[in-house]
Design a protein around this motif. Structure first.
Motif, PDB file in Angstrom:
ATOM      1  N   LEU A  70       0.758  -1.100   0.101  1.00 21.79           N
ATOM      2  CA  LEU A  70       0.039  -0.020  -0.132  1.00 21.79           C
ATOM      3  C   LEU A  70       0.861   1.275  -0.086  1.00 21.79           C
ATOM      4  O   LEU A  70       2.075   1.125   0.684  1.00 21.79           O
ATOM      5  N   ASP A  71       0.142   2.219  -0.809  1.00 22.13           N
ATOM      6  CA  ASP A  71       0.991   3.521  -0.804  1.00 22.13           C
ATOM      7  C   ASP A  71       0.032   4.703  -0.707  1.00 22.13           C
ATOM      8  O   ASP A  71      -1.030   4.259  -0.926  1.00 22.13           O
ATOM      9  N   ARG A  72       0.563   6.084  -0.548  1.00 24.47           N
ATOM     10  CA  ARG A  72      -0.017   7.197  -0.639  1.00 24.47           C
ATOM     11  C   ARG A  72      -0.243   7.753  -1.982  1.00 24.47           C
ATOM     12  O   ARG A  72      -0.946   8.849  -2.152  1.00 24.47           O
ATOM     13  N   ARG A  73       0.526   7.351  -3.010  1.00 22.41           N
ATOM     14  CA  ARG A  73       0.345   7.817  -4.469  1.00 22.41           C
ATOM     15  C   ARG A  73       0.505   6.397  -5.469  1.00 22.41           C
ATOM     16  O   ARG A  73       0.748   5.602  -4.854  1.00 22.41           O
ATOM     17  N   ARG A  74       0.392   6.891  -6.375  1.00 18.84           N
ATOM     18  CA  ARG A  74       0.703   5.805  -7.685  1.00 18.84           C
ATOM     19  C   ARG A  74       2.156   5.432  -7.605  1.00 18.84           C
ATOM     20  O   ARG A  74       3.093   6.474  -7.697  1.00 18.84           O
ATOM     21  N   ASN A  75       2.425   4.091  -7.579  1.00 17.04           N
ATOM     22  CA  ASN A  75       3.580   3.660  -7.354  1.00 17.04           C
ATOM     23  C   ASN A  75       4.175   2.977  -8.451  1.00 17.04           C
ATOM     24  O   ASN A  75       3.809   1.634  -8.375  1.00 17.04           O
ATOM     25  N   ILE A  76       5.098   3.497  -9.218  1.00 15.27           N
ATOM     26  CA  ILE A  76       5.317   2.853 -10.612  1.00 15.27           C
ATOM     27  C   ILE A  76       6.639   1.754 -10.195  1.00 15.27           C
ATOM     28  O   ILE A  76       6.321   0.637 -10.788  1.00 15.27           O
TER      29      ILE A  76
END
Length: 330
Positions: free
Chosen positions: A132-138
């Motif tokens: 999980l992340d708070r941003r789109r994680n490439i």
């Protein structure tokens, strides 16, 4: 499965517990995933009925999830979507996804999610492994194949836990069977000992009864028979032949309850009546001439019978004394 269909719980209620050693290994797994994928949170979730708990969580100050944290499983949890798909769920940006824009994890700002189901060997659901992340994680998106590999590692551990539990169960059953058999052997051994004790008591009783009967017979012979033999000896005091027969009768009666009837009786069974009579006179210490007079036979006839007796008794060597051999049988 529709978004409102409740999650079916794992039907197995006897799953093995996850050992501390395995949890420590999984901790390394989630920490490595977070480091490689550059995400603040990597979780291994454990699902039991409608409870969805954080089993292991990666370290780091930006991770809002704590070990043991519990959620109610419903359609607004990312992991619910994993179970719906029965496979990977990838949500690059929940803020722009109508299905997931109001999911529970958005409370922590976690708009990025990639998760896979974790299953027991029989297909029963253990939970999920997710990033999980708070941003789109490439970086995390490119690591999806790596996440699958780590998923296999965790599932291999689950299979190992079940195999260990299975072997423990088998060992416990074998131990129980061994203890049961040992108890049965002990019981049968005790039964045999009790039977042997009872048999010894019975044999002692039989021996005592036999001795009592023999004593009674001996008393009757001494009281009822031997006195009359003594009287006959007085009446036939000048008849040597009659006296010889009386001596044999008296000796046999005295030995009727002793071991004299053992080996000597067996030897007499193979002899003719005349030979048996001669043997009894030999045992009394009578000479060939005395035996001949007693039986009204010639000495040569007695010698003939003596030779036959020797052959039947296996006395092939002439040096062995017949009377001594017969005495040893008596």
């Amino acid at each position: 499965m529709s978004a409102t269909t409740p999650m079916k719980p794992d039907v197995q209620t006897d799953r093995p517990p996850v050992s501390a050693q395995t949890l420590a290994k999984w901790q390394n797994v989630v920490d490595h995933i977070s480091q490689i994928a550059q995400v603040p949170a990597t979780l291994i979730m454990h699902t039991q009925a409608q409870r969805h708990d954080v089993c292991v969580t990666s370290g780091g100050a930006e991770n809002p999830y704590s070990e043991g944290q519990s959620f109610q499983l419903h359609d607004k949890l990312y992991c619910f979507g994993v179970f719906e798909n029965d496979g990977e769920l990838c949500v690059p940006d929940a803020a722009h996804d109508p299905r997931w824009r109001d999911n529970t994890d958005m409370e922590y700002g976690m708009s990025f999610y990639v998760g896979l189901p974790l299953k027991w060997p029989d297909g029963g659901i253990f939970g999920t492994i997710c990033m999980l992340d708070r941003r789109r994680n490439i970086q995390a998106l490119s690591f999806r194949k790596g996440l699958r590999q780590f998923c296999r590692i965790v599932e291999d551990d689950l299979a190992l836990l079940e195999e260990i539990e299975r072997r423990k169960s088998i060992e416990a059953r074998l131990q129980q069977e061994l203890e049961s058999r040992e108890a049965l052997i002990a019981t049968r051994t005790q039964d045999l000992e009790d039977a042997n004790t009872a048999l010894r008591v019975l044999l002692q009783s039989v021996e005592a009864s036999r001795n009592e009967v023999e004593d009674r017979i001996a008393q009757q012979i001494r009281g009822l028979v031997l006195p009359h033999i003594g009287r006959l000896r007085q009446l036939n005091g000048e008849d040597a032949r009659a006296l010889s027969h009386l001596d044999v009768i008296e000796a046999n009666l005295k030995n009727i309850t002793t071991a004299m009837t053992g080996k000597l009786a067996e030897a007499l069974a193979d002899l003719t009546p005349t030979e048996a009579e001669i043997v009894q006179l030999i045992v009394q210490g009578r000479s060939t001439k005395e035996i001949a007079n007693t039986l009204s036979r010639g000495t040569s006839t007695v010698d003939f019978h003596r030779n036959n007796i020797r052959q039947k008794l296996g006395l092939t060597h002439r040096g062995k004394n017949l009377r001594q051999h017969l005495a040893s049988l008596a």
